[in-house]
Design a protein around this motif. Structure first.
Motif, PDB file in Angstrom:
ATOM      1  N   ASP A  29      64.517  48.457  72.230  1.00 45.22           N
ATOM      2  CA  ASP A  29      64.716  47.024  73.017  1.00 45.22           C
ATOM      3  C   ASP A  29      66.167  46.749  73.221  1.00 45.22           C
ATOM      4  O   ASP A  29      67.006  47.647  72.660  1.00 45.22           O
ATOM      5  CB  ASP A  29      64.169  45.768  72.425  1.00 45.22           C
ATOM      6  CG  ASP A  29      62.796  45.572  72.215  1.00 45.22           C
ATOM      7  OD1 ASP A  29      62.196  45.804  73.490  1.00 45.22           O
ATOM      8  OD2 ASP A  29      62.169  45.043  71.316  1.00 45.22           O
ATOM      9  N   ASP A  30      66.538  45.572  73.889  1.00 44.91           N
ATOM     10  CA  ASP A  30      67.985  45.252  73.994  1.00 44.91           C
ATOM     11  C   ASP A  30      68.831  45.198  72.518  1.00 44.91           C
ATOM     12  O   ASP A  30      68.064  44.752  71.451  1.00 44.91           O
ATOM     13  CB  ASP A  30      68.133  43.926  74.436  1.00 44.91           C
ATOM     14  CG  ASP A  30      69.399  43.460  74.530  1.00 44.91           C
ATOM     15  OD1 ASP A  30      70.395  44.044  75.217  1.00 44.91           O
ATOM     16  OD2 ASP A  30      69.705  42.349  73.903  1.00 44.91           O
ATOM     17  N   LYS A  60      69.155  43.795  66.598  1.00 41.36           N
ATOM     18  CA  LYS A  60      70.080  42.914  65.515  1.00 41.36           C
ATOM     19  C   LYS A  60      69.419  41.613  65.194  1.00 41.36           C
ATOM     20  O   LYS A  60      69.413  41.491  63.791  1.00 41.36           O
ATOM     21  CB  LYS A  60      71.530  42.880  66.169  1.00 41.36           C
ATOM     22  CG  LYS A  60      72.426  42.267  65.235  1.00 41.36           C
ATOM     23  CD  LYS A  60      73.846  42.196  65.996  1.00 41.36           C
ATOM     24  CE  LYS A  60      74.842  41.648  65.031  1.00 41.36           C
ATOM     25  NZ  LYS A  60      75.940  40.837  65.709  1.00 41.36           N
ATOM     26  N   ASP A  61      68.856  40.924  65.749  1.00 40.15           N
ATOM     27  CA  ASP A  61      68.518  39.752  65.535  1.00 40.15           C
ATOM     28  C   ASP A  61      67.365  39.741  64.563  1.00 40.15           C
ATOM     29  O   ASP A  61      67.180  39.443  63.350  1.00 40.15           O
ATOM     30  CB  ASP A  61      67.906  38.798  66.559  1.00 40.15           C
ATOM     31  CG  ASP A  61      69.072  38.248  67.385  1.00 40.15           C
ATOM     32  OD1 ASP A  61      70.469  38.192  66.732  1.00 40.15           O
ATOM     33  OD2 ASP A  61      68.978  37.795  68.235  1.00 40.15           O
ATOM     34  N   GLU A  62      66.515  41.003  64.935  1.00 39.59           N
ATOM     35  CA  GLU A  62      65.221  41.315  64.131  1.00 39.59           C
ATOM     36  C   GLU A  62      65.534  41.681  62.834  1.00 39.59           C
ATOM     37  O   GLU A  62      65.116  41.192  61.854  1.00 39.59           O
ATOM     38  CB  GLU A  62      64.428  42.254  64.854  1.00 39.59           C
ATOM     39  CG  GLU A  62      63.431  41.352  65.989  1.00 39.59           C
ATOM     40  CD  GLU A  62      62.431  42.582  66.646  1.00 39.59           C
ATOM     41  OE1 GLU A  62      62.326  43.797  66.033  1.00 39.59           O
ATOM     42  OE2 GLU A  62      61.699  42.275  67.572  1.00 39.59           O
ATOM     43  N   LEU A  63      66.590  42.632  62.654  1.00 36.90           N
ATOM     44  CA  LEU A  63      67.096  43.156  61.623  1.00 36.90           C
ATOM     45  C   LEU A  63      67.552  42.212  60.616  1.00 36.90           C
ATOM     46  O   LEU A  63      67.312  42.104  59.382  1.00 36.90           O
ATOM     47  CB  LEU A  63      68.053  44.134  61.675  1.00 36.90           C
ATOM     48  CG  LEU A  63      67.392  45.509  62.353  1.00 36.90           C
ATOM     49  CD1 LEU A  63      68.368  46.614  62.883  1.00 36.90           C
ATOM     50  CD2 LEU A  63      66.647  46.291  61.374  1.00 36.90           C
ATOM     51  N   GLU A  64      68.606  41.336  61.047  1.00 38.36           N
ATOM     52  CA  GLU A  64      69.302  40.284  60.389  1.00 38.36           C
ATOM     53  C   GLU A  64      68.095  39.383  59.975  1.00 38.36           C
ATOM     54  O   GLU A  64      68.209  38.743  58.580  1.00 38.36           O
ATOM     55  CB  GLU A  64      70.096  39.543  61.309  1.00 38.36           C
ATOM     56  CG  GLU A  64      71.392  40.165  61.317  1.00 38.36           C
ATOM     57  CD  GLU A  64      72.566  39.531  62.255  1.00 38.36           C
ATOM     58  OE1 GLU A  64      71.908  38.481  63.131  1.00 38.36           O
ATOM     59  OE2 GLU A  64      73.656  40.026  62.319  1.00 38.36           O
ATOM     60  N   SER A  65      67.007  38.995  60.637  1.00 40.97           N
ATOM     61  CA  SER A  65      66.167  37.928  60.081  1.00 40.97           C
ATOM     62  C   SER A  65      65.153  38.623  58.927  1.00 40.97           C
ATOM     63  O   SER A  65      64.768  38.037  58.148  1.00 40.97           O
ATOM     64  CB  SER A  65      65.251  37.562  61.117  1.00 40.97           C
ATOM     65  OG  SER A  65      64.265  38.612  61.897  1.00 40.97           O
TER      66      SER A  65
END
Length: 85
Positions: free
Chosen positions: A67-68, A73-78
């Motif tokens: 993915d983009d 990054k958002d998924e990893l951070e969450s």
């Protein structure tokens, strides 16, 4: 014999195993001791060789679609957010 071979090991084998080693050594034009050392290296690689082989497999792997980056990054951070107390 290599100059860096400084340790001697005595291993007792049954006749069948020793005959297998002798047969393989003859086929390869090597000594039984060489075959045993190679078997040890194959069965119990040192960490450096293991890591190098893993790196080679990773670099040789086919690329996979992702993915983009911002979405990843958002998924990893969450995922790595500390739990709320």
């Amino acid at each position: 014999m290599s100059a860096d071979l400084t340790r001697r090991l005595q291993v007792l084998l049954d006749a069948q195993r020793y005959e297998r080693l002798e047969r393989l050594a003859r086929q390869r034009g090597a000594s039984v001791a060489t075959i045993v050392r190679e078997a040890i290296d194959a069965a119990f690689p040192d960490d450096v060789a293991d890591r190098a082989a893993a790196a080679e497999r990773i670099l040789a792997a086919e690329p996979i679609p992702v993915d983009d980056w911002n979405h990843i990054k958002d998924e990893l951070e969450s995922f790595y957010q500390p739990p709320l107390r």
